[in-house]
Design an enzyme around this catalytic site. Sequence first.
Site, PDB file in Angstrom:
ATOM      1  N   ASP A  57     -45.656  36.881  15.102  1.00  0.00           N
ATOM      2  CA  ASP A  57     -44.733  38.074  15.080  1.00  0.00           C
ATOM      3  C   ASP A  57     -43.220  38.277  16.108  1.00  0.00           C
ATOM      4  O   ASP A  57     -44.095  38.034  17.430  1.00  0.00           O
ATOM      5  CB  ASP A  57     -44.841  39.585  14.842  1.00  0.00           C
ATOM      6  CG  ASP A  57     -44.225  41.024  14.308  1.00  0.00           C
ATOM      7  OD1 ASP A  57     -42.935  40.394  15.062  1.00  0.00           O
ATOM      8  OD2 ASP A  57     -44.455  41.415  13.951  1.00  0.00           O
ATOM      9  N   ASP A  58     -42.684  37.649  16.207  1.00  0.00           N
ATOM     10  CA  ASP A  58     -40.782  37.605  16.805  1.00  0.00           C
ATOM     11  C   ASP A  58     -41.254  35.975  17.978  1.00  0.00           C
ATOM     12  O   ASP A  58     -41.470  36.351  19.485  1.00  0.00           O
ATOM     13  CB  ASP A  58     -41.447  38.451  18.213  1.00  0.00           C
ATOM     14  CG  ASP A  58     -40.746  39.501  16.676  1.00  0.00           C
ATOM     15  OD1 ASP A  58     -40.094  40.233  16.186  1.00  0.00           O
ATOM     16  OD2 ASP A  58     -40.665  40.750  17.801  1.00  0.00           O
ATOM     17  N   CYS A  95     -38.152  40.565  10.756  1.00  0.00           N
ATOM     18  CA  CYS A  95     -39.982  40.927  10.131  1.00  0.00           C
ATOM     19  C   CYS A  95     -39.550  40.946   8.390  1.00  0.00           C
ATOM     20  O   CYS A  95     -40.591  40.194   8.121  1.00  0.00           O
ATOM     21  CB  CYS A  95     -40.268  41.154  11.251  1.00  0.00           C
ATOM     22  SG  CYS A  95     -39.870  43.154  11.700  1.00  0.00           S
ATOM     23  N   ARG A  99     -40.836  38.109   5.350  1.00  0.00           N
ATOM     24  CA  ARG A  99     -42.239  38.043   4.973  1.00  0.00           C
ATOM     25  C   ARG A  99     -41.980  38.345   3.652  1.00  0.00           C
ATOM     26  O   ARG A  99     -43.102  38.120   2.462  1.00  0.00           O
ATOM     27  CB  ARG A  99     -42.796  39.980   5.205  1.00  0.00           C
ATOM     28  CG  ARG A  99     -43.256  39.186   6.805  1.00  0.00           C
ATOM     29  CD  ARG A  99     -43.777  40.354   7.624  1.00  0.00           C
ATOM     30  NE  ARG A  99     -43.763  40.426   8.896  1.00  0.00           N
ATOM     31  CZ  ARG A  99     -44.820  39.877   9.573  1.00  0.00           C
ATOM     32  NH1 ARG A  99     -45.748  39.579   9.252  1.00  0.00           N
ATOM     33  NH2 ARG A  99     -44.453  39.519  10.957  1.00  0.00           N
ATOM     34  N   LYS A 153     -50.370  41.851   9.520  1.00  0.00           N
ATOM     35  CA  LYS A 153     -49.377  43.182   9.266  1.00  0.00           C
ATOM     36  C   LYS A 153     -48.626  43.018   7.877  1.00  0.00           C
ATOM     37  O   LYS A 153     -48.388  41.436   7.482  1.00  0.00           O
ATOM     38  CB  LYS A 153     -48.250  42.750  10.031  1.00  0.00           C
ATOM     39  CG  LYS A 153     -47.211  43.654   9.931  1.00  0.00           C
ATOM     40  CD  LYS A 153     -46.052  43.452  11.538  1.00  0.00           C
ATOM     41  CE  LYS A 153     -44.455  43.570  10.781  1.00  0.00           C
ATOM     42  NZ  LYS A 153     -43.737  42.989  12.082  1.00  0.00           N
ATOM     43  N   HIS A 155     -45.525  45.644   6.790  1.00  0.00           N
ATOM     44  CA  HIS A 155     -44.866  45.766   6.433  1.00  0.00           C
ATOM     45  C   HIS A 155     -44.072  44.951   5.267  1.00  0.00           C
ATOM     46  O   HIS A 155     -42.618  44.776   5.923  1.00  0.00           O
ATOM     47  CB  HIS A 155     -43.969  44.802   8.070  1.00  0.00           C
ATOM     48  CG  HIS A 155     -42.731  45.630   8.412  1.00  0.00           C
ATOM     49  ND1 HIS A 155     -42.099  45.251   9.523  1.00  0.00           N
ATOM     50  CD2 HIS A 155     -42.645  47.100   8.542  1.00  0.00           C
ATOM     51  CE1 HIS A 155     -41.081  45.908   9.305  1.00  0.00           C
ATOM     52  NE2 HIS A 155     -41.724  46.982   9.883  1.00  0.00           N
ATOM     53  N   HIS A 248     -45.295  40.932  18.809  1.00  0.00           N
ATOM     54  CA  HIS A 248     -44.284  41.742  18.977  1.00  0.00           C
ATOM     55  C   HIS A 248     -44.844  42.732  20.542  1.00  0.00           C
ATOM     56  O   HIS A 248     -46.192  43.106  20.040  1.00  0.00           O
ATOM     57  CB  HIS A 248     -44.522  42.066  17.436  1.00  0.00           C
ATOM     58  CG  HIS A 248     -43.352  43.180  16.843  1.00  0.00           C
ATOM     59  ND1 HIS A 248     -42.811  44.593  17.887  1.00  0.00           N
ATOM     60  CD2 HIS A 248     -42.200  43.046  16.214  1.00  0.00           C
ATOM     61  CE1 HIS A 248     -42.097  45.160  17.401  1.00  0.00           C
ATOM     62  NE2 HIS A 248     -41.968  44.113  16.211  1.00  0.00           N
ATOM     63  N   ASP A 358     -41.801  34.977  12.246  1.00  0.00           N
ATOM     64  CA  ASP A 358     -40.676  35.351  11.150  1.00  0.00           C
ATOM     65  C   ASP A 358     -39.824  35.904  11.653  1.00  0.00           C
ATOM     66  O   ASP A 358     -38.765  35.849  10.688  1.00  0.00           O
ATOM     67  CB  ASP A 358     -42.190  37.311  10.726  1.00  0.00           C
ATOM     68  CG  ASP A 358     -41.687  37.573  12.640  1.00  0.00           C
ATOM     69  OD1 ASP A 358     -41.519  37.472  13.235  1.00  0.00           O
ATOM     70  OD2 ASP A 358     -42.335  39.241  12.133  1.00  0.00           O
ATOM     71  N   ASN A 359     -38.912  35.283  12.837  1.00  0.00           N
ATOM     72  CA  ASN A 359     -37.879  35.468  13.565  1.00  0.00           C
ATOM     73  C   ASN A 359     -37.964  35.388  14.928  1.00  0.00           C
ATOM     74  O   ASN A 359     -39.248  34.463  15.837  1.00  0.00           O
ATOM     75  CB  ASN A 359     -36.923  36.453  13.709  1.00  0.00           C
ATOM     76  CG  ASN A 359     -38.115  37.570  13.779  1.00  0.00           C
ATOM     77  OD1 ASN A 359     -38.514  38.667  12.823  1.00  0.00           O
ATOM     78  ND2 ASN A 359     -37.844  38.195  14.890  1.00  0.00           N
ATOM     79  N   LYS A 425     -34.000  37.176  18.156  1.00  0.00           N
ATOM     80  CA  LYS A 425     -33.982  38.199  16.482  1.00  0.00           C
ATOM     81  C   LYS A 425     -33.124  39.505  16.095  1.00  0.00           C
ATOM     82  O   LYS A 425     -31.848  39.958  17.323  1.00  0.00           O
ATOM     83  CB  LYS A 425     -35.459  39.151  16.834  1.00  0.00           C
ATOM     84  CG  LYS A 425     -35.972  40.079  15.804  1.00  0.00           C
ATOM     85  CD  LYS A 425     -36.626  40.633  16.940  1.00  0.00           C
ATOM     86  CE  LYS A 425     -37.347  42.244  15.333  1.00  0.00           C
ATOM     87  NZ  LYS A 425     -38.618  42.375  16.273  1.00  0.00           N
TER      88      LYS A 425
END
Length: 784
Positions: A57-58, A95, A99, A153, A155, A248, A358-359, A425
Amino acid sequence: MSSSDKRGIPADIAPERRAYQDFRGRIGRTLAESESWWPERATPPAGAPNVVVVMCDDLGFSDVGCFGSEIDTPNIDLLAQEGLRYSNFHVTPMCSPTRAALLTGRNAHAAGVGYVAHADPGFPSLAMELGDDVPTLAETLRDAGYATMAVGKWHLCKDNDDHDGASMQSWPLQRGFERFYGFLGGMTDLHNPPAILRGNEQVSPDEYPTGYYFTDDITDEAIRMLKSVKASDPTKPAFLYVAHGAVHAPLHAKPVDIEKYRGTYSQGWDALRESRFAKQLHLGVIRDGTRLAPRNTEEGDDVVAWDSLTADEQIVFARYMEVYAAMVDSVDQSLGRIRKTLEDLGEWDNTIVLFTSDNGASREGEADGTMQYFDALRRFHDKGVRTDGFARDLETIDMVGGPRSMPHYPRGWAMASNTPFRLYKVNTHAGGHSVPAVMSWPTRLRNFGGGIRRQYVHVTDLFPTLLELIGIANPTHRQGVPLKPEDGSSFAKTMLDAEAPHERGGQIYEMFGHRGYYEDGWEIVSRHVPLSPFDDAEYELYHLDEDPTECRNLAAERPDKVAELSKWWERAAWENQVFPLDEGSGLKRALRPQREERLSLPVRILPGTPTLERYRSAQLVALRSYRIAVEVDFHPGDRGTLVAHGGQSSGYSLYIDNDRVTYLHNAYGTVDTISSEPLNPGRQELTLDVQAHDASTLTVRLEIAGECAGELTEVSSMAGQALFQGIDVGIDRRSPVSWARHITDGTFGYTGTLIAARYLPGTPLRNIGTDAVARLRAMALAAE
């Protein structure tokens, strides 16, 4: 007696029963003469591989060793050495949409999740849950005979559906995963997660053991799942989705990992970009002749030169990056443990692994970083809010990364993480969606290990690629509903041939009104200014085959190409239900369904109730005045928490100690209290009367037996997700509102007779939230 047929079924049996018996005609009158019959079950193709998808994540493009980083990632690097690196791999700039695209093979807007799942404005592209007409990879593999499991996660469900009383139709178990352990929202406290689910049920303990760390916990659970499935049926292939909360914010890591990177980043982000860029060229991750994009200078996204910072700023800012590096390190350790498990099971060689993000790296820490992430988010979403917390951050530097901190780094480090690309992001420029991607499958890639693939690949392409590699037919229906067309296309041929074309067509991007479109080596991209017109004039044009880092804008030289790609963007936007565009008014977050109003009705909460979910709790107090009435039967010596809401970053609590009632208000680390005179014995009601003056200030009045026992005037409210943990009655679970109280009393459970706590929400503030819809709509229309 009635007559019967030759099988002995009476002639006068009900017709529907006769039809059933005809269908089951192989069954005789006795077990001995009957023919066995079992319903068909899906059987995976012979030798079907396990599939492991690891989603960070991130994580920025350059944050792992095999993509240029100095961070110690031996397991990811070994994965690349044995497998392939995709150096032109793209996701969405946020994010939740990534996904959705990964799990469905459809563009995020088409799947219903075109934005982060903290909105519910009522448009098909922003449903904030996966549509009925898009299958997930988990559903598809489960129906093909796979064991499907996920940790970390999720989300992918709207925030007003995260609580126990909500529809669970878009929760992991309802979307194809047979096992799930993790959290539903967008981020978590890695030392004190506010909520953990096992399946559909919350299993969060009242407090976590010393040294608890979420990345380790989900890794333990993933290993347990794999061992259990393979012991129960060694022939059954597994699909494991490891969706890390790391990296994240808040930036949390284990002390031993943080110490490992002490002093590593004292040279600053400018020098780090240069060293990572040089390593990328040496590794071949980027082609010779590629330019390093200049330092980000766009207003609001700009980064100052490291050498212009004061010595104190450099010390604090470097510490944030040390913690971030430790988080990346822990993700690598997790992958190593999962690999070791699969090797011990004899399954590693026949396991397909994808490691990605994810980004691009996040700029939400703004220019200065922070020890209070939710305060930084407040500044990110409301550009008019400014706070000066640097003195506090310098004073508490030794806490950075530990359970008493909620930090995020300055955006200069995000710029370095995204080396060699521009921006971050949420942007549709390359820094927002260019991420590292490593694929491994020892059985098939043993002779291709260490290779780099430069074909353009988008995250939507993973779904069809895996189905082709496994040998599973693409589904055409989901629960009888015809499916939306796939947007991704298989890149399987590129795995065995570095020169194989990946003919997938164009790709659309959109986020926060930023737009982009890629086609055959060319790209248009915009950095949309809020409340400004959407037109071709905001587009930049780049020939990515020659300029992958977007250094030379060709829009003025090639208006014809801009116009051509703009038409393709428009067509793709209609095909993928991208409209309406976010013009930057804030309307997208203000629009909420009428059914959400019931979340702000009065509620009576009994002691022993599990923590009320974060978003549901916030509706009782956010952007409104409210009252909390606590019924107790007090006896001298009774003590403990009556109500607690939030955690160490921000929150409030009402408790009794030394026979006095105390209200504690912790707003982004600034603590104020009210304390009463000694309480009279007996059954009585203690009341908090909270008056909201505007979106940022409150007056809190404590009343006992109808009389004022103290008041706080003009204290700060806690906006957005600052009240990160929901409401507890009779206990202060997990992340404490007061760390000092936690040290002395732990969860500080109430020892006396606490009957209930009633929340009585008042009228929302005028021109705030849903009441602002008409104003925001007019603002947006005026900007067109």
